[in-house]
Design an enzyme around this catalytic site. Structure first.
Site, PDB file in Angstrom:
ATOM      1  N   LEU A  77       0.774  -1.112   0.024  1.00 21.68           N
ATOM      2  CA  LEU A  77      -0.069  -0.067   0.013  1.00 21.68           C
ATOM      3  C   LEU A  77       0.813   1.228   0.147  1.00 21.68           C
ATOM      4  CD1 LEU A  77      -2.861  -0.912   2.751  1.00 21.68           C
ATOM      5  CD2 LEU A  77      -2.893  -1.356   0.172  1.00 21.68           C
ATOM      6  N   ASP A  78       0.228   2.286  -0.332  1.00 21.10           N
ATOM      7  CA  ASP A  78       1.166   3.597  -0.400  1.00 21.10           C
ATOM      8  C   ASP A  78       0.763   4.543   0.601  1.00 21.10           C
ATOM      9  OD1 ASP A  78      -1.405   4.797  -1.078  1.00 21.10           O
ATOM     10  OD2 ASP A  78      -0.815   5.055  -3.341  1.00 21.10           O
ATOM     11  N   SER A  79       1.143   5.608   0.882  1.00 17.88           N
ATOM     12  CA  SER A  79       0.914   6.516   2.132  1.00 17.88           C
ATOM     13  C   SER A  79      -0.755   6.887   2.105  1.00 17.88           C
ATOM     14  CB  SER A  79       1.879   7.625   1.970  1.00 17.88           C
ATOM     15  OG  SER A  79       1.724   8.506   0.878  1.00 17.88           O
ATOM     16  N   ASP A  81      -2.862   5.022   1.042  1.00 14.49           N
ATOM     17  CA  ASP A  81      -3.745   3.819   1.375  1.00 14.49           C
ATOM     18  C   ASP A  81      -3.769   3.903   2.827  1.00 14.49           C
ATOM     19  OD1 ASP A  81      -4.517   3.246  -1.280  1.00 14.49           O
ATOM     20  OD2 ASP A  81      -2.785   2.154  -1.320  1.00 14.49           O
TER      21      ASP A  81
END
Length: 122
Positions: A77-79, A81
């Site tokens: 996941l990215d930031s 998310d």
């Protein structure tokens, strides 16, 4: 903050009631003067609900979610998310996590610890 949460988790205040002689608004004729936050969640309850929230996140493969999982390293996941997951946790537990603290929550373990130690989590 952690010390305060630890103390509040173990402190209970006795509940007193007093009879009211002429209050038509009191349904049973008594009022509660003080009460403690008796319904504090156990760590197991918190862990179960945190994992459920994360498993229901659209970009997450539920089979990969464990209490030790890291949002970015393990789930990809990215930031943004991570921010959305923290918002979902706030909604699930009916609490507000300050941005400074929310930025630190990047794994299931940290989410579980923070929510378990939060005195108002429900």
């Amino acid at each position: 903050m952690a010390l305060r949460a630890a103390v509040l988790r173990h402190v209970r205040v006795a509940v007193q009631t007093r009879e009211l002689k002429s209050n038509p608004w009191a349904p049973s004729g008594s009022i509660r003067l003080m009460s403690s936050h008796d319904d504090h969640l156990t760590k197991e309850e918190v862990a179960e609900r945190v994992l459920s929230v994360i498993k229901s996140f659209p970009k997450v493969d539920p089979s990969r979610v464990t209490p030790e999982v890291h949002f970015q390293k393990d789930l990809g996941l990215d930031s943004l998310d991570s921010v959305e997951i923290v918002m979902a946790l706030e909604e699930e537990f009916k609490l507000e996590i300050p941005d400074k603290e929310a930025d630190k929550i990047d794994s299931c373990n940290l989410a579980i610890e923070y929510i378990h130690n939060h005195p108002l989590a429900s």
